[in-house]
Design a protein around this motif. Sequence first.
Motif, PDB file in Angstrom:
ATOM      1  N   PRO A 123      -8.427   8.768   7.831  1.00  0.00           N
ATOM      2  CA  PRO A 123      -8.102   7.746   6.823  1.00  0.00           C
ATOM      3  C   PRO A 123      -6.622   7.660   6.437  1.00  0.00           C
ATOM      4  CG  PRO A 123      -9.271   9.588   5.822  1.00  0.00           C
ATOM      5  CD  PRO A 123      -9.286   9.814   7.306  1.00  0.00           C
ATOM      6  N   ASP A 124      -5.853   8.707   6.630  1.00  0.00           N
ATOM      7  CA  ASP A 124      -4.426   8.695   6.292  1.00  0.00           C
ATOM      8  C   ASP A 124      -3.614   8.418   7.546  1.00  0.00           C
ATOM      9  OD1 ASP A 124      -4.861   9.345   3.598  1.00  0.00           O
ATOM     10  OD2 ASP A 124      -4.968  11.471   4.069  1.00  0.00           O
ATOM     11  N   ASP A 125      -2.396   7.950   7.362  1.00  0.00           N
ATOM     12  CA  ASP A 125      -1.545   7.642   8.500  1.00  0.00           C
ATOM     13  C   ASP A 125      -0.205   8.357   8.352  1.00  0.00           C
ATOM     14  OD1 ASP A 125      -1.348   6.377  10.971  1.00  0.00           O
ATOM     15  OD2 ASP A 125      -0.360   4.623  10.144  1.00  0.00           O
ATOM     16  N   ASP A 126       0.473   8.530   9.478  1.00  0.00           N
ATOM     17  CA  ASP A 126       1.771   9.201   9.542  1.00  0.00           C
ATOM     18  C   ASP A 126       1.718  10.605   8.948  1.00  0.00           C
ATOM     19  OD1 ASP A 126       3.020   7.165  10.955  1.00  0.00           O
ATOM     20  OD2 ASP A 126       3.488   6.055   9.133  1.00  0.00           O
ATOM     21  N   ILE A 127       0.716  11.349   9.404  1.00  0.00           N
ATOM     22  CA  ILE A 127       0.517  12.751   9.017  1.00  0.00           C
ATOM     23  C   ILE A 127       0.814  13.623  10.226  1.00  0.00           C
ATOM     24  CG2 ILE A 127      -1.149  14.480   8.202  1.00  0.00           C
ATOM     25  CD1 ILE A 127      -0.705  12.295   6.153  1.00  0.00           C
ATOM     26  N   ILE A 128       1.639  14.625  10.030  1.00  0.00           N
ATOM     27  CA  ILE A 128       1.941  15.590  11.087  1.00  0.00           C
ATOM     28  C   ILE A 128       1.231  16.899  10.754  1.00  0.00           C
ATOM     29  CG2 ILE A 128       3.743  16.955  12.216  1.00  0.00           C
ATOM     30  CD1 ILE A 128       5.652  14.584  11.680  1.00  0.00           C
ATOM     31  N   LEU A 129       0.380  17.332  11.659  1.00  0.00           N
ATOM     32  CA  LEU A 129      -0.327  18.605  11.539  1.00  0.00           C
ATOM     33  C   LEU A 129       0.463  19.649  12.311  1.00  0.00           C
ATOM     34  CD1 LEU A 129      -3.012  20.163  10.808  1.00  0.00           C
ATOM     35  CD2 LEU A 129      -3.798  19.488  13.095  1.00  0.00           C
ATOM     36  N   TYR A 130       0.753  20.781  11.666  1.00  0.00           N
ATOM     37  CA  TYR A 130       1.548  21.807  12.324  1.00  0.00           C
ATOM     38  C   TYR A 130       1.036  23.195  11.946  1.00  0.00           C
ATOM     39  CZ  TYR A 130       3.891  22.642   7.865  1.00  0.00           C
ATOM     40  OH  TYR A 130       4.151  22.971   6.554  1.00  0.00           O
ATOM     41  N   ALA A 153      13.393   7.336   5.783  1.00  0.00           N
ATOM     42  CA  ALA A 153      12.444   6.450   5.109  1.00  0.00           C
ATOM     43  C   ALA A 153      11.278   7.234   4.496  1.00  0.00           C
ATOM     44  CB  ALA A 153      11.904   5.409   6.083  1.00  0.00           C
ATOM     45  N   LYS A 154      11.221   8.537   4.774  1.00  0.00           N
ATOM     46  CA  LYS A 154      10.147   9.415   4.287  1.00  0.00           C
ATOM     47  C   LYS A 154       8.775   8.875   4.686  1.00  0.00           C
ATOM     48  CE  LYS A 154      12.845  11.440   0.637  1.00  0.00           C
ATOM     49  NZ  LYS A 154      12.936  11.806  -0.754  1.00  0.00           N
ATOM     50  N   ARG A 155       8.706   8.422   5.908  1.00  0.00           N
ATOM     51  CA  ARG A 155       7.479   7.856   6.457  1.00  0.00           C
ATOM     52  C   ARG A 155       6.426   8.936   6.690  1.00  0.00           C
ATOM     53  NH1 ARG A 155       7.701   4.088  11.632  1.00  0.00           N
ATOM     54  NH2 ARG A 155       5.612   3.300  11.419  1.00  0.00           N
ATOM     55  N   PHE A 156       6.844  10.050   7.287  1.00  0.00           N
ATOM     56  CA  PHE A 156       5.904  11.096   7.670  1.00  0.00           C
ATOM     57  C   PHE A 156       5.641  12.064   6.531  1.00  0.00           C
ATOM     58  CE2 PHE A 156       7.507   9.763  11.828  1.00  0.00           C
ATOM     59  CZ  PHE A 156       6.308   9.539  12.484  1.00  0.00           C
ATOM     60  N   ARG A 157       4.375  12.517   6.488  1.00  0.00           N
ATOM     61  CA  ARG A 157       3.974  13.608   5.603  1.00  0.00           C
ATOM     62  C   ARG A 157       3.470  14.739   6.499  1.00  0.00           C
ATOM     63  NH1 ARG A 157      -0.297  11.114   2.125  1.00  0.00           N
ATOM     64  NH2 ARG A 157      -0.575   9.825   3.946  1.00  0.00           N
ATOM     65  N   ALA A 164      -0.276  17.802  16.067  1.00  0.00           N
ATOM     66  CA  ALA A 164      -0.884  16.481  16.155  1.00  0.00           C
ATOM     67  C   ALA A 164      -0.178  15.574  15.166  1.00  0.00           C
ATOM     68  CB  ALA A 164      -2.382  16.560  15.828  1.00  0.00           C
ATOM     69  N   VAL A 165      -0.241  14.285  15.453  1.00  0.00           N
ATOM     70  CA  VAL A 165       0.262  13.297  14.502  1.00  0.00           C
ATOM     71  C   VAL A 165      -0.735  12.149  14.478  1.00  0.00           C
ATOM     72  CG1 VAL A 165       1.732  12.080  16.176  1.00  0.00           C
ATOM     73  CG2 VAL A 165       2.240  11.924  13.738  1.00  0.00           C
ATOM     74  N   ILE A 166      -1.008  11.675  13.294  1.00  0.00           N
ATOM     75  CA  ILE A 166      -1.798  10.468  13.125  1.00  0.00           C
ATOM     76  C   ILE A 166      -0.777   9.368  12.853  1.00  0.00           C
ATOM     77  CG2 ILE A 166      -3.671   9.348  11.866  1.00  0.00           C
ATOM     78  CD1 ILE A 166      -4.362  12.115  13.214  1.00  0.00           C
ATOM     79  N   GLU A 200       7.093  17.249  -1.913  1.00  0.00           N
ATOM     80  CA  GLU A 200       6.324  16.042  -2.214  1.00  0.00           C
ATOM     81  C   GLU A 200       5.709  15.404  -0.976  1.00  0.00           C
ATOM     82  OE1 GLU A 200       9.995  12.818  -2.216  1.00  0.00           O
ATOM     83  OE2 GLU A 200       9.437  13.814  -4.078  1.00  0.00           O
ATOM     84  N   ARG A 201       6.142  15.826   0.198  1.00  0.00           N
ATOM     85  CA  ARG A 201       5.638  15.250   1.451  1.00  0.00           C
ATOM     86  C   ARG A 201       4.649  16.160   2.162  1.00  0.00           C
ATOM     87  NH1 ARG A 201      10.949  13.479   4.465  1.00  0.00           N
ATOM     88  NH2 ARG A 201       9.465  12.571   5.917  1.00  0.00           N
ATOM     89  N   VAL A 202       4.355  17.318   1.579  1.00  0.00           N
ATOM     90  CA  VAL A 202       3.419  18.262   2.177  1.00  0.00           C
ATOM     91  C   VAL A 202       2.053  18.122   1.499  1.00  0.00           C
ATOM     92  CG1 VAL A 202       2.899  20.703   2.556  1.00  0.00           C
ATOM     93  CG2 VAL A 202       5.236  19.874   2.829  1.00  0.00           C
ATOM     94  N   ILE A 203       1.032  17.956   2.321  1.00  0.00           N
ATOM     95  CA  ILE A 203      -0.347  17.833   1.822  1.00  0.00           C
ATOM     96  C   ILE A 203      -1.056  19.155   2.119  1.00  0.00           C
ATOM     97  CG2 ILE A 203      -2.509  16.575   2.008  1.00  0.00           C
ATOM     98  CD1 ILE A 203      -0.889  14.265   3.245  1.00  0.00           C
ATOM     99  N   GLU A 204      -1.615  19.764   1.079  1.00  0.00           N
ATOM    100  CA  GLU A 204      -2.284  21.042   1.300  1.00  0.00           C
ATOM    101  C   GLU A 204      -3.754  21.043   0.928  1.00  0.00           C
ATOM    102  OE1 GLU A 204       0.144  24.629   1.192  1.00  0.00           O
ATOM    103  OE2 GLU A 204       1.390  23.512  -0.232  1.00  0.00           O
ATOM    104  N   SER A 205      -4.178  20.152   0.069  1.00  0.00           N
ATOM    105  CA  SER A 205      -5.606  20.174  -0.315  1.00  0.00           C
ATOM    106  C   SER A 205      -6.232  18.808  -0.191  1.00  0.00           C
ATOM    107  CB  SER A 205      -5.777  20.693  -1.738  1.00  0.00           C
ATOM    108  OG  SER A 205      -4.985  19.962  -2.644  1.00  0.00           O
TER     109      SER A 205
END
Length: 137
Positions: free
Chosen positions: A6-13, A33-37, A64-66, A132-137
């Motif tokens: 469901p989310d876009d421009d997410i980088i999994l590392y 542009a702070k596009r990627f999270r 991976a990247v969405i 602010e661009r890191v998603i953890e939960s």
Amino acid sequence: MPSAWPDDDIILYDGVCIFCSRWVRFVAKRDVAKRFRFTPIQSDYGTRLAQHFGIDPNDPDTNAVIHGGQAYFKSDAALTVLSQLPRWGWVRVLFAVPPALRNPVYNLVARNRYRIFGRSEVCMVPDASLRERVIES
């Protein structure tokens, strides 16, 4: 192929991989542009994302990247991200190289990333500008 994320421009590392954490910092610095999270695979969100796309969160062999509603892995992921950064669009020409030739190089680095670059005991702690661009939960 699993359903879209469901989310876009997410980088999994891999958050404990020093090379991978440097990759995140490299992208964040150039992504004006702070596009990627970003999400470490060790986080709840990252684990769910990894499992959704069949990546073992305990032994990840790819980032991976969405992007654009589609998941990209291995060299496709890296090239997709780079091609979206200012002054890095030229890397699109590397998509002309078949993944069968690109991915063995990617796999070699991925398999040896801890030995070559090191590993930390905990995930990278982002600085305030990256937090602010890191998603953890």
